[in-house]
Motif scaffolding. Sequence first.
Motif, PDB file in Angstrom:
ATOM      1  N   GLY A   1       0.783  -1.224   0.000  1.00  0.00           N
ATOM      2  CA  GLY A   1       0.000   0.000   0.000  1.00  0.00           C
ATOM      3  C   GLY A   1       0.816   1.275   0.000  1.00  0.00           C
ATOM      4  O   GLY A   1       0.282   2.362   0.262  1.00  0.00           O
ATOM      5  N   VAL A   2       2.104   1.169  -0.319  1.00  0.00           N
ATOM      6  CA  VAL A   2       2.975   2.341  -0.340  1.00  0.00           C
ATOM      7  C   VAL A   2       2.894   3.020  -1.708  1.00  0.00           C
ATOM      8  O   VAL A   2       2.832   2.347  -2.747  1.00  0.00           O
ATOM      9  N   SER A   3       2.910   4.343  -1.704  1.00  0.00           N
ATOM     10  CA  SER A   3       2.974   5.097  -2.954  1.00  0.00           C
ATOM     11  C   SER A   3       4.382   4.960  -3.520  1.00  0.00           C
ATOM     12  O   SER A   3       5.354   5.476  -2.950  1.00  0.00           O
ATOM     13  N   ALA A   4       4.505   4.214  -4.623  1.00  0.00           N
ATOM     14  CA  ALA A   4       5.819   3.939  -5.195  1.00  0.00           C
ATOM     15  C   ALA A   4       5.737   3.999  -6.711  1.00  0.00           C
ATOM     16  O   ALA A   4       4.802   3.479  -7.311  1.00  0.00           O
ATOM     17  N   GLU A   5       6.734   4.634  -7.321  1.00  0.00           N
ATOM     18  CA  GLU A   5       6.784   4.701  -8.786  1.00  0.00           C
ATOM     19  C   GLU A   5       8.098   4.126  -9.281  1.00  0.00           C
ATOM     20  O   GLU A   5       9.129   4.233  -8.624  1.00  0.00           O
ATOM     21  N   LEU A   6       8.025   3.492 -10.450  1.00  0.00           N
ATOM     22  CA  LEU A   6       9.167   2.795 -11.033  1.00  0.00           C
ATOM     23  C   LEU A   6       9.466   3.362 -12.407  1.00  0.00           C
ATOM     24  O   LEU A   6       8.566   3.516 -13.239  1.00  0.00           O
ATOM     25  N   HIS A   7      10.744   3.672 -12.657  1.00  0.00           N
ATOM     26  CA  HIS A   7      11.174   4.177 -13.962  1.00  0.00           C
ATOM     27  C   HIS A   7      12.270   3.272 -14.501  1.00  0.00           C
ATOM     28  O   HIS A   7      13.322   3.112 -13.868  1.00  0.00           O
ATOM     29  N   VAL A   8      12.011   2.653 -15.657  1.00  0.00           N
ATOM     30  CA  VAL A   8      12.937   1.702 -16.266  1.00  0.00           C
ATOM     31  C   VAL A   8      13.429   2.278 -17.589  1.00  0.00           C
ATOM     32  O   VAL A   8      12.632   2.544 -18.493  1.00  0.00           O
ATOM     33  N   THR A   9      14.741   2.454 -17.709  1.00  0.00           N
ATOM     34  CA  THR A   9      15.339   2.994 -18.928  1.00  0.00           C
ATOM     35  C   THR A   9      15.662   1.868 -19.903  1.00  0.00           C
ATOM     36  O   THR A   9      16.313   0.883 -19.524  1.00  0.00           O
ATOM     37  N   GLU A  10      15.217   1.998 -21.125  1.00  0.00           N
ATOM     38  CA  GLU A  10      15.506   1.003 -22.159  1.00  0.00           C
ATOM     39  C   GLU A  10      17.012   0.851 -22.345  1.00  0.00           C
ATOM     40  O   GLU A  10      17.742   1.849 -22.520  1.00  0.00           O
TER      41      GLU A  10
ATOM     42  N   GLY B   1      23.256   3.237 -15.209  1.00  0.00           N
ATOM     43  CA  GLY B   1      22.397   4.190 -15.896  1.00  0.00           C
ATOM     44  C   GLY B   1      23.183   4.872 -17.010  1.00  0.00           C
ATOM     45  O   GLY B   1      24.217   4.376 -17.465  1.00  0.00           O
ATOM     46  N   PHE B   2      22.701   6.044 -17.419  1.00  0.00           N
ATOM     47  CA  PHE B   2      23.361   6.797 -18.491  1.00  0.00           C
ATOM     48  C   PHE B   2      23.655   8.219 -18.023  1.00  0.00           C
ATOM     49  O   PHE B   2      23.047   9.186 -18.502  1.00  0.00           O
ATOM     50  N   PRO B   3      24.572   8.406 -17.065  1.00  0.00           N
ATOM     51  CA  PRO B   3      24.864   9.751 -16.557  1.00  0.00           C
ATOM     52  C   PRO B   3      25.306  10.696 -17.670  1.00  0.00           C
ATOM     53  O   PRO B   3      26.169  10.360 -18.485  1.00  0.00           O
ATOM     54  N   GLY B   4      24.701  11.862 -17.718  1.00  0.00           N
ATOM     55  CA  GLY B   4      25.065  12.873 -18.707  1.00  0.00           C
ATOM     56  C   GLY B   4      24.427  12.710 -20.059  1.00  0.00           C
ATOM     57  O   GLY B   4      24.459  13.627 -20.883  1.00  0.00           O
ATOM     58  N   ALA B   5      23.837  11.546 -20.331  1.00  0.00           N
ATOM     59  CA  ALA B   5      23.153  11.314 -21.601  1.00  0.00           C
ATOM     60  C   ALA B   5      21.719  11.823 -21.503  1.00  0.00           C
ATOM     61  O   ALA B   5      21.184  11.980 -20.403  1.00  0.00           O
ATOM     62  N   PRO B   6      21.074  12.092 -22.635  1.00  0.00           N
ATOM     63  CA  PRO B   6      19.669  12.523 -22.571  1.00  0.00           C
ATOM     64  C   PRO B   6      18.794  11.554 -21.790  1.00  0.00           C
ATOM     65  O   PRO B   6      17.902  11.976 -21.049  1.00  0.00           O
ATOM     66  N   GLU B   7      19.075  10.261 -21.928  1.00  0.00           N
ATOM     67  CA  GLU B   7      18.278   9.262 -21.209  1.00  0.00           C
ATOM     68  C   GLU B   7      18.471   9.390 -19.691  1.00  0.00           C
ATOM     69  O   GLU B   7      17.524   9.241 -18.913  1.00  0.00           O
ATOM     70  N   GLY B   8      19.700   9.663 -19.277  1.00  0.00           N
ATOM     71  CA  GLY B   8      19.969   9.842 -17.858  1.00  0.00           C
ATOM     72  C   GLY B   8      19.415  11.141 -17.323  1.00  0.00           C
ATOM     73  O   GLY B   8      18.908  11.212 -16.196  1.00  0.00           O
ATOM     74  N   LEU B   9      19.491  12.204 -18.129  1.00  0.00           N
ATOM     75  CA  LEU B   9      18.956  13.506 -17.708  1.00  0.00           C
ATOM     76  C   LEU B   9      17.443  13.441 -17.530  1.00  0.00           C
ATOM     77  O   LEU B   9      16.885  14.119 -16.659  1.00  0.00           O
ATOM     78  N   ALA B  10      16.769  12.619 -18.340  1.00  0.00           N
ATOM     79  CA  ALA B  10      15.318  12.457 -18.194  1.00  0.00           C
ATOM     80  C   ALA B  10      14.984  11.810 -16.851  1.00  0.00           C
ATOM     81  O   ALA B  10      13.998  12.189 -16.198  1.00  0.00           O
ATOM     82  N   ILE B  11      15.794  10.847 -16.418  1.00  0.00           N
ATOM     83  CA  ILE B  11      15.582  10.225 -15.106  1.00  0.00           C
ATOM     84  C   ILE B  11      15.855  11.230 -13.997  1.00  0.00           C
ATOM     85  O   ILE B  11      15.112  11.310 -13.000  1.00  0.00           O
ATOM     86  N   ASP B  12      16.910  12.030 -14.143  1.00  0.00           N
ATOM     87  CA  ASP B  12      17.199  13.062 -13.144  1.00  0.00           C
ATOM     88  C   ASP B  12      16.018  14.010 -12.981  1.00  0.00           C
ATOM     89  O   ASP B  12      15.682  14.421 -11.858  1.00  0.00           O
ATOM     90  N   GLU B  13      15.387  14.358 -14.085  1.00  0.00           N
ATOM     91  CA  GLU B  13      14.237  15.255 -14.023  1.00  0.00           C
ATOM     92  C   GLU B  13      13.084  14.618 -13.260  1.00  0.00           C
ATOM     93  O   GLU B  13      12.388  15.285 -12.479  1.00  0.00           O
ATOM     94  N   GLU B  14      12.868  13.322 -13.465  1.00  0.00           N
ATOM     95  CA  GLU B  14      11.811  12.624 -12.740  1.00  0.00           C
ATOM     96  C   GLU B  14      12.093  12.633 -11.230  1.00  0.00           C
ATOM     97  O   GLU B  14      11.179  12.819 -10.411  1.00  0.00           O
ATOM     98  N   VAL B  15      13.356  12.414 -10.865  1.00  0.00           N
ATOM     99  CA  VAL B  15      13.708  12.380  -9.445  1.00  0.00           C
ATOM    100  C   VAL B  15      13.555  13.762  -8.823  1.00  0.00           C
ATOM    101  O   VAL B  15      13.059  13.890  -7.696  1.00  0.00           O
ATOM    102  N   ARG B  16      13.961  14.811  -9.543  1.00  0.00           N
ATOM    103  CA  ARG B  16      13.774  16.180  -9.029  1.00  0.00           C
ATOM    104  C   ARG B  16      12.297  16.479  -8.828  1.00  0.00           C
ATOM    105  O   ARG B  16      11.903  17.089  -7.816  1.00  0.00           O
ATOM    106  N   ARG B  17      11.482  16.071  -9.777  1.00  0.00           N
ATOM    107  CA  ARG B  17      10.030  16.286  -9.634  1.00  0.00           C
ATOM    108  C   ARG B  17       9.483  15.543  -8.433  1.00  0.00           C
ATOM    109  O   ARG B  17       8.692  16.079  -7.647  1.00  0.00           O
TER     110      ARG B  17
END
Length: 321
Positions: free
Chosen positions: A283-292, A298-314
């Motif tokens: 019953g915990v509010s949990a979200e999962l983000h899986v990068t192809e 992960g992909f630090p500095g790549a567009p794919e990694g920056l998209a994950i960073d944005e999700e975490v900041r949000r």
Amino acid sequence: MTDATPPMQHVPARDIPIPAFLSDIARAYLGPGMPSPPYPPIEDKAAWRALVSATDEAVLPFLSGMMAHFQAEVETRDADGVRVYDIQPQGLASDSRGVVLDLHGGGLIMCGGELCRMMGIGSAARLQRRVWAVDYRMPPDHPYPAPLDDCISTYRALLSVVPATDIIVSGGSAGGNLAAALILRARDEGLPLPAGLVLATPEIDLTESGDSFHTNNGVDPGLRSLMPVNLLYADGHDLNHPYLSPLFGDLTKGWPRTILTTGTRDLYLSNTVRMHRALRAAGVSAELHVTEAGPHTGFPGAPEGLAIDEEVRRFIAECLG
């Protein structure tokens, strides 16, 4: 008589192409990984010290290059005997709320000291938040429960500075193990729990029972089984204990909102997916983000990694209100 051997699925050897749709930076992460040295015998502490030192020295130039363009103010604190780097990134808004308690990765044995400081600066810059980076003790000289003790001591010290509602606990890989274990132990000790939890490809099952430990073995270019390290860290304690493998803990009773990130080539994909499902079942509010095609790093500095960073900041902004 029942055959104790589990059924197997034979998979023929094959080449796995790197997807063409990835960015050039991401594709570079999926090249052949560097060969890893063999693990020493568990009882040979001198050999483990040498392995840790050599690995940290090899990582330092790479990490220094990655962090060279990040600017931050860093104050070294003593949190009840634990060294902590209090980091404020350049450009942090004066009205920014909250502190991220950042627990570094490194397979439970590496990335202390200067590497911890640099990784903390990177976290502060990516998240645009004040960070407390915990330089916790590690094996071979300080096995479990010393690292978790340090994390709990630092969390207690942080609670004396800001309320729990202004704290986000974050950990990647081995740091994800400690972050989730911190939640379990803080709750057991009656401490108020943080506003949110960030688990980036967490090492939360030291028994390595998940499917991806087999399916992504050799596919993930940056990670192999850490079982000898897990045994070194556990120091004779049961790997199934929730403080060692938080996946097997009680995830109910006030567990904070959680975000989990992984990739389809991540050796810890199963860890992350199973933890997400367990949290949802509790019953915990949990979200999962899986990068192809994402590996463990992960992909630090790549567009794919920056998209994950944005999700975490949000996610952090929402948790802090």
